[in-house]
Enzyme design. Sequence first.
Site, PDB file in Angstrom:
ATOM      1  N   ARG A  39       0.846  -1.189   0.000  1.00  0.00           N
ATOM      2  CA  ARG A  39       0.000   0.000   0.000  1.00  0.00           C
ATOM      3  C   ARG A  39       0.883   1.240   0.000  1.00  0.00           C
ATOM      4  NH1 ARG A  39      -4.487   0.755   4.676  1.00  0.00           N
ATOM      5  NH2 ARG A  39      -2.835   1.752   5.900  1.00  0.00           N
ATOM      6  N   SER A 108     -12.614  -4.361   1.229  1.00  0.00           N
ATOM      7  CA  SER A 108     -12.798  -3.870   2.596  1.00  0.00           C
ATOM      8  C   SER A 108     -14.263  -3.532   2.856  1.00  0.00           C
ATOM      9  CB  SER A 108     -11.955  -2.609   2.828  1.00  0.00           C
ATOM     10  OG  SER A 108     -10.585  -2.904   2.802  1.00  0.00           O
ATOM     11  N   LYS A 137      -4.705   5.182   9.502  1.00  0.00           N
ATOM     12  CA  LYS A 137      -5.536   5.952   8.581  1.00  0.00           C
ATOM     13  C   LYS A 137      -5.883   7.271   9.236  1.00  0.00           C
ATOM     14  CE  LYS A 137      -7.604   2.584   5.470  1.00  0.00           C
ATOM     15  NZ  LYS A 137      -8.850   2.175   4.793  1.00  0.00           N
TER      16      LYS A 137
END
Length: 214
Positions: A39, A108, A137
């Site tokens: 990611r 997700s 996040k």
Amino acid sequence: MRLVLPRLYVILDAALITSPERDCAASLAEAGVRLLQYRNKSASGRQYLESSRALAEALRPQGVSFFVNDRPDVAFLVGASGVHVGQDDLDVEQARRVVGNDKLVGVSTHNLEQFRQAAASSADYIAVGPVFNTSTKSNPDPVVGVDFIRKVRSLTDKPIVAIGGITLDRAAATIEAGADSVAVISGILSAPNSAQRAREYIKTLEATKHAAAV
């Protein structure tokens, strides 16, 4: 045949990796990690492609399943095992058209409606979370807790991946609640020795009994 995922799913978040990405991935693979996702939210398209290709080439000979986050086009081009998409990315069926039917697609979910939609799709596995508070996040979805895993376990026989704030001492509880795998980011990447911490997760997870799926 039901897909079986390794208990530990490590997400290589470029923002948290302090060593060269290939070195970090190689050390985790040597430690026994068999499922990795890359990611990188800040890379350009070209950078993401080049980094993903380097990781795919390094991990493929070691028998590690390698997923690309968000970008099915990149996953296809680098020959990754599959792609993982979120609620703001291409949906599962669109992603599958890009990456191909011979690749895996994970998605997700953050609430019951999203989970039901994922269960009805061709997704190969469904991630749920954040299970606990997470710092990886900037604007995380509301915490769902381990009870949510118990609730949705009976809705599908697809593998469930728990994600969000899963520290070493919380890992077993998510498997006991019905998750097939736990996705870990900072719990491993922020450890003084990521490879050793990965081994500790693997040992804990493999010793934990899993709630039966439908």
